[in-house]
Write an enzyme that holds these catalytic residues in place. Structure first.
Site, PDB file in Angstrom:
ATOM      1  N   ALA A 263       0.852  -1.195   0.000  1.00 28.77           N
ATOM      2  CA  ALA A 263       0.000   0.000   0.000  1.00 28.77           C
ATOM      3  C   ALA A 263       0.883   1.239   0.000  1.00 28.77           C
ATOM      4  O   ALA A 263       0.451   2.317   0.421  1.00 28.77           O
ATOM      5  CB  ALA A 263      -0.919   0.003   1.212  1.00 28.77           C
TER       6      ALA A 263
ATOM      7  N   HIS B 138      -5.924   2.114  -5.546  1.00 23.80           N
ATOM      8  CA  HIS B 138      -5.232   3.184  -4.820  1.00 23.80           C
ATOM      9  C   HIS B 138      -6.215   3.958  -3.937  1.00 23.80           C
ATOM     10  O   HIS B 138      -6.305   5.177  -3.998  1.00 23.80           O
ATOM     11  CB  HIS B 138      -4.529   4.122  -5.798  1.00 23.80           C
ATOM     12  CG  HIS B 138      -3.397   4.880  -5.165  1.00 23.80           C
ATOM     13  ND1 HIS B 138      -2.247   5.211  -5.854  1.00 23.80           N
ATOM     14  CD2 HIS B 138      -3.240   5.373  -3.922  1.00 23.80           C
ATOM     15  CE1 HIS B 138      -1.433   5.883  -5.049  1.00 23.80           C
ATOM     16  NE2 HIS B 138      -2.019   6.002  -3.870  1.00 23.80           N
TER      17      HIS B 138
ATOM     18  N   GLU C   5      -0.670   3.614 -13.113  1.00 25.02           N
ATOM     19  CA  GLU C   5      -2.051   3.716 -12.672  1.00 25.02           C
ATOM     20  C   GLU C   5      -2.794   4.686 -13.592  1.00 25.02           C
ATOM     21  O   GLU C   5      -2.211   5.662 -14.064  1.00 25.02           O
ATOM     22  CB  GLU C   5      -2.136   4.210 -11.229  1.00 25.02           C
ATOM     23  CG  GLU C   5      -1.471   3.287 -10.224  1.00 25.02           C
ATOM     24  CD  GLU C   5      -1.546   3.799  -8.785  1.00 25.02           C
ATOM     25  OE1 GLU C   5      -2.185   4.852  -8.554  1.00 25.02           O
ATOM     26  OE2 GLU C   5      -0.949   3.166  -7.893  1.00 25.02           O
TER      27      GLU C   5
HETATM   28  N1  LIG Z   1      -2.150   3.498  -0.780  1.00 21.53           N
HETATM   29  C1  LIG Z   1      -2.427   4.742  -0.451  1.00 21.53           C
HETATM   30  O1  LIG Z   1      -3.483   5.291  -0.776  1.00 21.53           O
HETATM   31  C2  LIG Z   1      -1.427   5.523   0.367  1.00 21.53           C
HETATM   32  C3  LIG Z   1      -1.904   6.463   1.289  1.00 21.53           C
HETATM   33  C4  LIG Z   1      -0.955   7.200   2.023  1.00 21.53           C
HETATM   34  C5  LIG Z   1       0.393   6.987   1.838  1.00 21.53           C
HETATM   35  N2  LIG Z   1       0.801   6.064   0.902  1.00 21.53           N
HETATM   36  C6  LIG Z   1       2.220   5.816   0.684  1.00 21.53           C
HETATM   37  O2  LIG Z   1       2.732   5.276   1.912  1.00 21.53           O
HETATM   38  C7  LIG Z   1       4.000   5.876   2.158  1.00 21.53           C
HETATM   39  C8  LIG Z   1       4.301   5.825   3.632  1.00 21.53           C
HETATM   40  O3  LIG Z   1       3.432   6.698   4.308  1.00 21.53           O
HETATM   41  P1  LIG Z   1       3.831   7.197   5.777  1.00 21.53           P
HETATM   42  O4  LIG Z   1       2.927   8.325   6.119  1.00 21.53           O
HETATM   43  O5  LIG Z   1       3.947   6.049   6.693  1.00 21.53           O
HETATM   44  O6  LIG Z   1       5.284   7.800   5.476  1.00 21.53           O
HETATM   45  P2  LIG Z   1       6.470   8.024   6.521  1.00 21.53           P
HETATM   46  O7  LIG Z   1       7.444   8.894   5.808  1.00 21.53           O
HETATM   47  O8  LIG Z   1       5.903   8.428   7.827  1.00 21.53           O
HETATM   48  O9  LIG Z   1       7.082   6.559   6.717  1.00 21.53           O
HETATM   49  C9  LIG Z   1       7.846   5.928   5.735  1.00 21.53           C
HETATM   50  C10 LIG Z   1       8.867   5.100   6.493  1.00 21.53           C
HETATM   51  O10 LIG Z   1       9.517   4.224   5.576  1.00 21.53           O
HETATM   52  C11 LIG Z   1      10.889   4.179   5.912  1.00 21.53           C
HETATM   53  N3  LIG Z   1      11.612   3.730   4.725  1.00 21.53           N
HETATM   54  C12 LIG Z   1      11.736   4.373   3.555  1.00 21.53           C
HETATM   55  N4  LIG Z   1      12.436   3.616   2.684  1.00 21.53           N
HETATM   56  C13 LIG Z   1      12.745   2.464   3.341  1.00 21.53           C
HETATM   57  C14 LIG Z   1      13.448   1.290   2.999  1.00 21.53           C
HETATM   58  N5  LIG Z   1      13.986   1.143   1.772  1.00 21.53           N
HETATM   59  N6  LIG Z   1      13.572   0.302   3.928  1.00 21.53           N
HETATM   60  C15 LIG Z   1      13.038   0.464   5.157  1.00 21.53           C
HETATM   61  N7  LIG Z   1      12.352   1.550   5.560  1.00 21.53           N
HETATM   62  C16 LIG Z   1      12.219   2.542   4.644  1.00 21.53           C
HETATM   63  C17 LIG Z   1      11.223   5.592   6.349  1.00 21.53           C
HETATM   64  O11 LIG Z   1      12.391   5.609   7.144  1.00 21.53           O
HETATM   65  C18 LIG Z   1       9.965   5.938   7.143  1.00 21.53           C
HETATM   66  O12 LIG Z   1      10.088   5.596   8.507  1.00 21.53           O
HETATM   67  C19 LIG Z   1       3.848   7.295   1.605  1.00 21.53           C
HETATM   68  O13 LIG Z   1       5.091   7.886   1.291  1.00 21.53           O
HETATM   69  C20 LIG Z   1       3.016   7.060   0.360  1.00 21.53           C
HETATM   70  O14 LIG Z   1       3.864   6.811  -0.739  1.00 21.53           O
HETATM   71  C21 LIG Z   1      -0.065   5.341   0.165  1.00 21.53           C
HETATM   72  O1  LIG Z   2       0.302   9.613  -1.036  1.00 22.31           O
HETATM   73  C1  LIG Z   2      -0.821   9.338  -0.563  1.00 22.31           C
HETATM   74  O2  LIG Z   2      -1.367   9.918   0.387  1.00 22.31           O
HETATM   75  C2  LIG Z   2      -1.597   8.237  -1.178  1.00 22.31           C
HETATM   76  O3  LIG Z   2      -0.903   7.574  -2.168  1.00 22.31           O
HETATM   77  C3  LIG Z   2      -2.990   8.674  -1.598  1.00 22.31           C
HETATM   78  O4  LIG Z   2      -2.910   9.253  -2.853  1.00 22.31           O
HETATM   79  P1  LIG Z   2      -4.268   9.827  -3.519  1.00 22.31           P
HETATM   80  O5  LIG Z   2      -4.595  11.095  -2.781  1.00 22.31           O
HETATM   81  O6  LIG Z   2      -3.912  10.051  -4.950  1.00 22.31           O
HETATM   82  O7  LIG Z   2      -5.316   8.780  -3.294  1.00 22.31           O
END
Ligand SMILES: NC(=O)c1ccc[n+]([C@@H]2O[C@H](COP(=O)([O-])OP(=O)(O)OC[C@H]3O[C@@H](n4cnc5c(N)ncnc54)[C@H](O)[C@@H]3O)[C@@H](O)[C@H]2O)c1
Ligand SMILES: O=C(O)[C@H](O)COP(=O)(O)O
Length: 399
Positions: free
Chosen positions: A228, A282, A259
């Site tokens: 995710a 997503h 995507e």
């Molecule tokens: N699917 C979705 O709709 C959705 C929603 C929100 C965020 N996201 C994604 O999820 C990611 C994480 O969100 P978050 O708020 O937890 O971010 P964050 O920055 O709080 O946490 C990311 C963590 O990953 C660690 N990290 C990065 N690369 C790494 C690696 N190679 N090995 C080990 N650890 C590693 C970092 O040190 C950090 O602690 C976002 O950057 C975004 O890309 C996706």
């Molecule tokens: O980076 C994020 O917060 C997630 O990937 C969600 O992305 P979206 O706002 O395009 O759904």
């Protein structure tokens, strides 16, 4: 009237707030290609995007009026942050607003896969009644391996433990282990013991292809996999191989290497025919609660930057939090982080007999940012003198 362009179906509260603050707001449902974005940004001061719109140096160079970008999401990998900073564009995101929504989706994915819900649903929809417990497990007592223990990973840790799971995690940085979670020193240490592996790393370029052949092979026999984070982090060809050979018992994907840019655009996946597979478009952050909070939060960041020069929670500029200007005018001077620039700014103001009543300076890497309240409005000549100081990136005056 300043103009704001909001893409990707950003919550209406954002447009409402920016309009109330005096912006002419244009909204669009989908993301735009590079050329479409350049055309749409003509005369635009603020841009709002989510995860699909890519802001490249070519876009930034074509839109000199662009002052700030709001990523109405967490990820900012879709923007060239350093280039934006060096061209005087502030970037903001919503670091927390949708994290809980992602966590709840992942908890759902874990239970769905452990109980083979996708497979049972598929069979039943095709008239096959199968109550077999084969391959179905309680999550209680199973080990969840969280890769990336940040805002999402650490929240997931707490909820998973509340379900009776044992949590291990791996992160590049030192992290506080919540509850009884155990930090693994290596990724392999996590993979070897986890019944469920879930990816929550950020979208930094170095994470491209992070989880591939070796990592899938290192996972426990019969474990499940969830991504995710960002689609480019996991190799789906390798995933399919290890599902088809029975090593991995199921997977849930919410993000994909490519995507669609808008609802209704076609999407295909090499994993669509796998039976114990959860595919979601997503939607980790796509809850009404998260989108409402994001819309309000990021719109406020953009307004505060536009009207007050505040860079609180900016992801690419030095963070300076300022309130309302308490003098005749406010000057925001963005520059290369070189010695003597602030002195030259003050010298030019002093030469015009303009007194500085408050001044904040922040530096981060190659960028410096100074905000000062001054005793008199600045003439165009003074503004141009500030812009002519070597190393100046952008001068904004609120008066
Ligand atoms: N699917 C979705 O709709 C959705 C929603 C929100 C965020 N996201 C994604 O999820 C990611 C994480 O969100 P978050 O708020 O937890 O971010 P964050 O920055 O709080 O946490 C990311 C963590 O990953 C660690 N990290 C990065 N690369 C790494 C690696 N190679 N090995 C080990 N650890 C590693 C970092 O040190 C950090 O602690 C976002 O950057 C975004 O890309 C996706
Ligand atoms: O980076 C994020 O917060 C997630 O990937 C969600 O992305 P979206 O706002 O395009 O759904």
């Amino acid at each position: 009237m300043p103009k704001a362009l909001l893409l990707e179906n950003i919550h209406p509260l954002a447009a409402e707030a920016l309009s109330k603050d005096g912006f002419d707001v244009v909204t669009m449902k989908g993301a735009l290609s590079e050329d479409e974005l350049i055309e749409a940004l003509d005369g635009v001061d603020l841009l709002g995007i989510r995860s699909k719109t890519t802001v490249t140096p070519k876009v930034i160079d074509a839109c000199p009026q662009l002052t700030a970008i709001g990523c109405f999401c967490i990820g900012t990998n879709q923007v060239d942050l350093s280039y934006a900073a060096n061209q005087g564009i502030a970037v903001f995101n919503a670091p927390y607003s949708n994290t809980r929504s992602v966590v709840e989706l992942v908890i759902c994915d874990i239970i769905c896969l452990m109980r083979r819900i996708p497979a049972h649903t598929h069979y039943l929809k095709h008239g096959v009644w199968d109550k077999s417990a084969t391959g179905s497990h309680e999550v209680r007592g199973k080990t969840l391996g969280i890769i990336g223990y940040g805002n999402i990973g650490s929240q997931l840790s707490v909820l998973a433990e509340a379900l009776g799971m044992r949590v291990v995690f791996y992160d590049l940085e030192e992290k506080l282990a919540l509850g009884n979670a155990h930090r693994c020193e290596t990724l392999d240490e996590l993979l070897e013991q986890s019944d469920a592996v879930t990816l929550h790393v950020d979208g930094r370029k170095s994470n491209t292809g992070f989880f591939g052949e070796h990592q899938f092979a290192q996972m426990k026999q019969g474990a499940i996999f969830i991504n995710a984070s960002r689609g480019f982090v996991a190799d789906l060809v390798a995933l399919k191989k290890y599902i088809d050979n029975g090593h991995i018992a199921g997977a849930a994907l919410d993000v994909y290497p490519t995507e669609p840019k808008a609802k209704g655009d076609p999407f295909t996946s090499e994993l669509a025919d796998e039976d114990n597979m959860v595919l979601t478009p997503h939607i980790g952050g796509s809850t009404l609660e998260a989108q409402k909070n994001i819309g309000t939060f990021v719109a406020q960041r953009l307004s505060d930057y536009w009207f007050k020069a505040s860079t609180m929670l900016s992801v690419n500029l030095p963070q300076i939090t300022v309130g309302d200007c308490k003098n005749e005018a406010r000057v925001a001077h963005l520059h290369k982080n070189l010695p003597g620039i602030l002195a030259q700014v003050n010298q030019h103001l002093g030469a015009q007999d303009i007194n500085v009543s408050a001044q904040s300076l922040g530096t981060e890497g190659e960028i410096g940012y100074a905000v000062m309240d001054v005793s008199a409005p600045l003439s165009q000549e003074t503004i141009e003198a500030l812009e002519a100081i070597p190393g100046t990136i952008r001068v904004r005056v609120m008066q």
